[in-house]
Design a protein around this motif. Sequence first.
Motif, PDB file in Angstrom:
ATOM      1  N   LEU A   9       0.837  -1.215   0.000  1.00  0.00           N
ATOM      2  CA  LEU A   9       0.000   0.000   0.000  1.00  0.00           C
ATOM      3  C   LEU A   9       0.865   1.254   0.000  1.00  0.00           C
ATOM      4  CD1 LEU A   9      -2.743  -1.114   2.567  1.00  0.00           C
ATOM      5  CD2 LEU A   9      -3.098  -0.612   0.132  1.00  0.00           C
ATOM      6  N   GLU A  10       1.954   1.223   0.803  1.00  0.00           N
ATOM      7  CA  GLU A  10       2.824   2.398   0.865  1.00  0.00           C
ATOM      8  C   GLU A  10       3.518   2.625  -0.491  1.00  0.00           C
ATOM      9  OE1 GLU A  10       2.920   4.870   2.547  1.00  0.00           O
ATOM     10  OE2 GLU A  10       4.889   5.577   3.155  1.00  0.00           O
ATOM     11  N   GLY A  11       3.864   1.522  -1.174  1.00  0.00           N
ATOM     12  CA  GLY A  11       4.440   1.643  -2.514  1.00  0.00           C
ATOM     13  C   GLY A  11       3.454   2.299  -3.471  1.00  0.00           C
ATOM     14  N   LEU A  12       2.194   1.907  -3.383  1.00  0.00           N
ATOM     15  CA  LEU A  12       1.169   2.476  -4.267  1.00  0.00           C
ATOM     16  C   LEU A  12       0.869   3.938  -3.913  1.00  0.00           C
ATOM     17  CD1 LEU A  12      -1.265  -0.549  -4.436  1.00  0.00           C
ATOM     18  CD2 LEU A  12      -0.035   0.449  -6.373  1.00  0.00           C
ATOM     19  N   VAL A  48      -3.817  11.704  -9.045  1.00  0.00           N
ATOM     20  CA  VAL A  48      -3.733  10.542  -8.151  1.00  0.00           C
ATOM     21  C   VAL A  48      -2.511  10.618  -7.233  1.00  0.00           C
ATOM     22  CG1 VAL A  48      -3.403   8.044  -8.097  1.00  0.00           C
ATOM     23  CG2 VAL A  48      -5.020   9.047  -9.708  1.00  0.00           C
ATOM     24  N   ALA A  49      -1.341  10.877  -7.813  1.00  0.00           N
ATOM     25  CA  ALA A  49      -0.120  10.879  -6.996  1.00  0.00           C
ATOM     26  C   ALA A  49      -0.194  11.975  -5.934  1.00  0.00           C
ATOM     27  CB  ALA A  49       1.107  11.061  -7.881  1.00  0.00           C
ATOM     28  N   MET A  85      -6.236   8.219  -0.738  1.00  0.00           N
ATOM     29  CA  MET A  85      -5.411   8.005  -1.940  1.00  0.00           C
ATOM     30  C   MET A  85      -6.259   7.157  -2.881  1.00  0.00           C
ATOM     31  SD  MET A  85      -2.574   5.151  -0.930  1.00  0.00           S
ATOM     32  CE  MET A  85      -2.934   3.415  -0.762  1.00  0.00           C
ATOM     33  N   MET A  86      -5.959   7.179  -4.167  1.00  0.00           N
ATOM     34  CA  MET A  86      -6.759   6.354  -5.086  1.00  0.00           C
ATOM     35  C   MET A  86      -5.904   5.811  -6.231  1.00  0.00           C
ATOM     36  SD  MET A  86      -9.336   9.336  -6.471  1.00  0.00           S
ATOM     37  CE  MET A  86      -9.362   9.042  -8.235  1.00  0.00           C
ATOM     38  N   PRO A  87      -4.922   4.934  -5.906  1.00  0.00           N
ATOM     39  CA  PRO A  87      -4.056   4.395  -6.960  1.00  0.00           C
ATOM     40  C   PRO A  87      -4.820   3.579  -8.000  1.00  0.00           C
ATOM     41  CG  PRO A  87      -3.749   3.195  -4.893  1.00  0.00           C
ATOM     42  CD  PRO A  87      -4.590   4.380  -4.580  1.00  0.00           C
ATOM     43  N   PHE A  88      -6.009   3.091  -7.646  1.00  0.00           N
ATOM     44  CA  PHE A  88      -6.821   2.323  -8.597  1.00  0.00           C
ATOM     45  C   PHE A  88      -8.058   3.112  -9.020  1.00  0.00           C
ATOM     46  CE2 PHE A  88      -4.620  -0.928  -6.019  1.00  0.00           C
ATOM     47  CZ  PHE A  88      -4.010  -1.665  -7.024  1.00  0.00           C
ATOM     48  N   LEU A 105       0.858  -8.171  -6.270  1.00  0.00           N
ATOM     49  CA  LEU A 105       1.906  -7.327  -5.686  1.00  0.00           C
ATOM     50  C   LEU A 105       2.465  -7.984  -4.429  1.00  0.00           C
ATOM     51  CD1 LEU A 105       0.627  -3.641  -5.849  1.00  0.00           C
ATOM     52  CD2 LEU A 105       2.754  -4.566  -6.762  1.00  0.00           C
ATOM     53  N   GLU A 106       1.567  -8.431  -3.560  1.00  0.00           N
ATOM     54  CA  GLU A 106       2.011  -9.028  -2.304  1.00  0.00           C
ATOM     55  C   GLU A 106       2.767 -10.327  -2.568  1.00  0.00           C
ATOM     56  OE1 GLU A 106      -1.146  -9.046   0.722  1.00  0.00           O
ATOM     57  OE2 GLU A 106      -1.922  -7.267  -0.245  1.00  0.00           O
TER      58      GLU A 106
END
Length: 153
Positions: A9-12, A48-49, A85-88, A105-106
């Motif tokens: 999650l932190e990566g995203l 998003v970022a 946040m909304m990476p997706f 990812l995991e």
Amino acid sequence: MKYLRAVSLEGLRRHPPAHFVLPHSVTEDTVLDGKFMIPKNAAVNFMVAEMGWDPQVWEDPMAFKPERFLEGGEFDLTGSKEIKMMPFGAGRRMCPGYALAMLHLEYFVANLVWNFKWEAAGEVDLTEKPEFTVVMKHPLEVKLSPRVKASSQ
Ligand code: HEM
């Protein structure tokens, strides 16, 4: 396993692969907050970022701290309660592959850490550059060594 999810999650949050969602639009002229006029059919997008880097929402936002996802129960990635946040993406057009993506990812990160010892072979520079998705400007150079001896079978 909770920490593994927190790292993903932190990566995203810190390095979302997409800095924008697919373009959206409104079907009729719409005024947001009484201030912002969104004309019918205008292309609308979301930063998003920047949403994931908002200092009013995230403490020390540019630091990579998976621990921030360990508190407060399961993080709501769909944004159905609040959007931090909304990476997706979020809402009806949210990425339909998000659960599969999280699983991969995991699985991927866990296997990379489990199977290999990682040592930097040069300077690690996390500067980004946009391609089809956002990627590392300077590719990661590492020395990888297997952690587990190959099976004799
Ligand atoms: C880390 C991996 C992924 C990220 C960061 C990601 C991110 C996104 C984002 C930001 C959108 C746009 C959402 C919007 O417009 O509001 C999207 C849409 C979409 N994604 Fe993903 N995605 C990922 C993986 C996947 C996977 C694994 C699949 C399929 C198995 C997938 C299928 C789709 C599809 C079909 C759409 C279009 C949805 C629509 O417009 O209704 N994505 N994704």
